[in-house]
Design a protein around this motif. Sequence first.
Motif, PDB file in Angstrom:
ATOM      1  N   GLN A  22       0.850  -1.188   0.000  1.00  8.52           N
ATOM      2  CA  GLN A  22       0.000   0.000   0.000  1.00  8.52           C
ATOM      3  C   GLN A  22       0.886   1.239   0.000  1.00  8.52           C
ATOM      4  N   GLU A  23       0.545   2.198  -0.879  1.00  7.40           N
ATOM      5  CA  GLU A  23       1.285   3.454  -0.964  1.00  7.40           C
ATOM      6  C   GLU A  23       0.304   4.621  -0.987  1.00  7.40           C
ATOM      7  N   HIS A  24       0.750   5.741  -0.424  1.00  4.29           N
ATOM      8  CA  HIS A  24      -0.052   6.974  -0.383  1.00  4.29           C
ATOM      9  C   HIS A  24       0.646   8.021  -1.248  1.00  4.29           C
ATOM     10  N   TYR A  25      -0.135   8.697  -2.103  1.00  2.33           N
ATOM     11  CA  TYR A  25       0.410   9.709  -3.012  1.00  2.33           C
ATOM     12  C   TYR A  25      -0.270  11.045  -2.730  1.00  2.33           C
ATOM     13  N   ASP A  26       0.549  12.096  -2.639  1.00  3.20           N
ATOM     14  CA  ASP A  26       0.060  13.441  -2.338  1.00  3.20           C
ATOM     15  C   ASP A  26       1.033  14.398  -3.029  1.00  3.20           C
ATOM     16  N   PHE A  27       0.586  15.043  -4.124  1.00  6.35           N
ATOM     17  CA  PHE A  27       1.506  15.865  -4.907  1.00  6.35           C
ATOM     18  C   PHE A  27       0.734  16.974  -5.615  1.00  6.35           C
ATOM     19  N   ALA A  28       1.475  17.930  -6.143  1.00  5.56           N
ATOM     20  CA  ALA A  28       0.883  19.044  -6.886  1.00  5.56           C
ATOM     21  C   ALA A  28       1.494  19.101  -8.273  1.00  5.56           C
ATOM     22  N   VAL A  29       0.658  19.467  -9.263  1.00  2.00           N
ATOM     23  CA  VAL A  29       1.135  19.628 -10.633  1.00  2.00           C
ATOM     24  C   VAL A  29       0.684  20.992 -11.139  1.00  2.00           C
ATOM     25  N   PRO A  30       1.474  21.636 -11.974  1.00  2.00           N
ATOM     26  CA  PRO A  30       1.065  22.932 -12.510  1.00  2.00           C
ATOM     27  C   PRO A  30      -0.208  22.809 -13.350  1.00  2.00           C
ATOM     28  N   ILE A  31      -1.028  23.836 -13.291  1.00  2.00           N
ATOM     29  CA  ILE A  31      -2.231  23.865 -14.123  1.00  2.00           C
ATOM     30  C   ILE A  31      -1.787  24.020 -15.574  1.00  2.00           C
ATOM     31  N   PRO A  32      -2.245  23.136 -16.455  1.00  2.00           N
ATOM     32  CA  PRO A  32      -1.839  23.226 -17.862  1.00  2.00           C
ATOM     33  C   PRO A  32      -2.269  24.561 -18.477  1.00  2.00           C
ATOM     34  N   LYS A  33      -1.404  25.114 -19.275  1.00  2.00           N
ATOM     35  CA  LYS A  33      -1.700  26.363 -19.994  1.00  2.00           C
ATOM     36  C   LYS A  33      -2.230  26.000 -21.375  1.00  2.00           C
ATOM     37  N   HIS A  34      -3.388  26.536 -21.710  1.00  2.00           N
ATOM     38  CA  HIS A  34      -3.958  26.325 -23.039  1.00  2.00           C
ATOM     39  C   HIS A  34      -3.829  27.626 -23.812  1.00  2.00           C
ATOM     40  N   ASP A  35      -2.947  27.612 -24.803  1.00  2.00           N
ATOM     41  CA  ASP A  35      -2.763  28.804 -25.627  1.00  2.00           C
ATOM     42  C   ASP A  35      -4.001  29.035 -26.488  1.00  2.00           C
TER      43      ASP A  35
ATOM     44  N   PRO B  10     -12.093  25.595 -25.127  1.00  2.00           N
ATOM     45  CA  PRO B  10     -12.180  25.435 -23.675  1.00  2.00           C
ATOM     46  C   PRO B  10     -13.360  26.221 -23.097  1.00  2.00           C
ATOM     47  N   THR B  11     -13.979  25.633 -22.098  1.00  2.00           N
ATOM     48  CA  THR B  11     -15.113  26.267 -21.436  1.00  2.00           C
ATOM     49  C   THR B  11     -14.627  27.226 -20.354  1.00  2.00           C
ATOM     50  N   THR B  12     -15.538  28.036 -19.869  1.00  2.00           N
ATOM     51  CA  THR B  12     -15.251  28.877 -18.713  1.00  2.00           C
ATOM     52  C   THR B  12     -16.305  28.551 -17.670  1.00  2.00           C
ATOM     53  N   PRO B  13     -15.973  28.090 -16.477  1.00  2.00           N
ATOM     54  CA  PRO B  13     -14.610  27.855 -16.043  1.00  2.00           C
ATOM     55  C   PRO B  13     -13.986  26.653 -16.761  1.00  2.00           C
ATOM     56  N   GLN B  14     -12.646  26.667 -16.847  1.00  2.00           N
ATOM     57  CA  GLN B  14     -11.953  25.571 -17.507  1.00  2.00           C
ATOM     58  C   GLN B  14     -12.006  24.323 -16.633  1.00  2.00           C
ATOM     59  N   GLN B  15     -12.059  23.187 -17.281  1.00  2.00           N
ATOM     60  CA  GLN B  15     -11.968  21.917 -16.578  1.00  2.00           C
ATOM     61  C   GLN B  15     -10.719  21.189 -17.046  1.00  2.00           C
ATOM     62  N   HIS B  16     -10.108  20.458 -16.115  1.00  4.08           N
ATOM     63  CA  HIS B  16      -8.957  19.618 -16.435  1.00  4.08           C
ATOM     64  C   HIS B  16      -9.213  18.238 -15.858  1.00  4.08           C
ATOM     65  N   VAL B  17      -8.721  17.206 -16.531  1.00  3.49           N
ATOM     66  CA  VAL B  17      -8.925  15.835 -16.081  1.00  3.49           C
ATOM     67  C   VAL B  17      -7.598  15.262 -15.613  1.00  3.49           C
ATOM     68  N   VAL B  18      -7.586  14.769 -14.364  1.00  4.09           N
ATOM     69  CA  VAL B  18      -6.407  14.125 -13.782  1.00  4.09           C
ATOM     70  C   VAL B  18      -6.716  12.639 -13.715  1.00  4.09           C
ATOM     71  N   ALA B  19      -5.802  11.811 -14.219  1.00  6.89           N
ATOM     72  CA  ALA B  19      -6.041  10.365 -14.246  1.00  6.89           C
ATOM     73  C   ALA B  19      -4.855   9.610 -13.671  1.00  6.89           C
TER      74      ALA B  19
END
Length: 194
Positions: A150-163, A174-183
């Motif tokens: 068993q492992e526990h993960y806790d981390f942060a990633v930068p919000i992707p920039k959409h040009d 992209p919609t407002t507000p923007q949505q991002h999917v983390v998998a």
Amino acid sequence: PLMALRARNWATVRWRAHDDNGDHLSYSIYYRGDGEANWQLLQKNLSHAYTSFDLTRIPDGGYTLRIIASDAPSHPSGDALTGYRDSGHFLLDTTPPVLSTVQATVQSNSIHVVFDAQAKLSTIERAYYSVDAEPWQYVEPVNHLSDSLQEHYDFAVPIPKHDADATVPSAVAPTTPQQHVVAGVGRKVAVEIR
């Protein structure tokens, strides 16, 4: 050396054998699970000293293989000699770790992600995540060492920039507000950027 390809749910076994008289050899492979009394036939009449087999044919658990060599291809029926050797004990684990619900929240300019992974038989070696279907990224567990069931993960990633891209059709802009999917493998969560 024999080249083995890594393929999910397949294993390659190889061995060395010789006959002092130079007779041609054929091989049969048997397996026996931990706590089992009988050897079960996996493959027979192989003419080469290697084989691959589908791991989904055998339940997860601990096993030993027995390779039986015979010089029957070079002798009349009834005159053949055989010998065998057992493999070392090995663990067969084809069940992927189970992920808890992936939690993702926006904090400043990053997405904070938390999840747990639980394996059944063998230690968790590595974990990966993806944001918005981008390439998989390696992530370490909180204790920086993948060495348990068993492992526990806790981390942060930068919000992707959409040009802003004038070639993107309005139907997929992209919609407002923007949505991002983390998998993580087998689990996903959407987060909104307001």
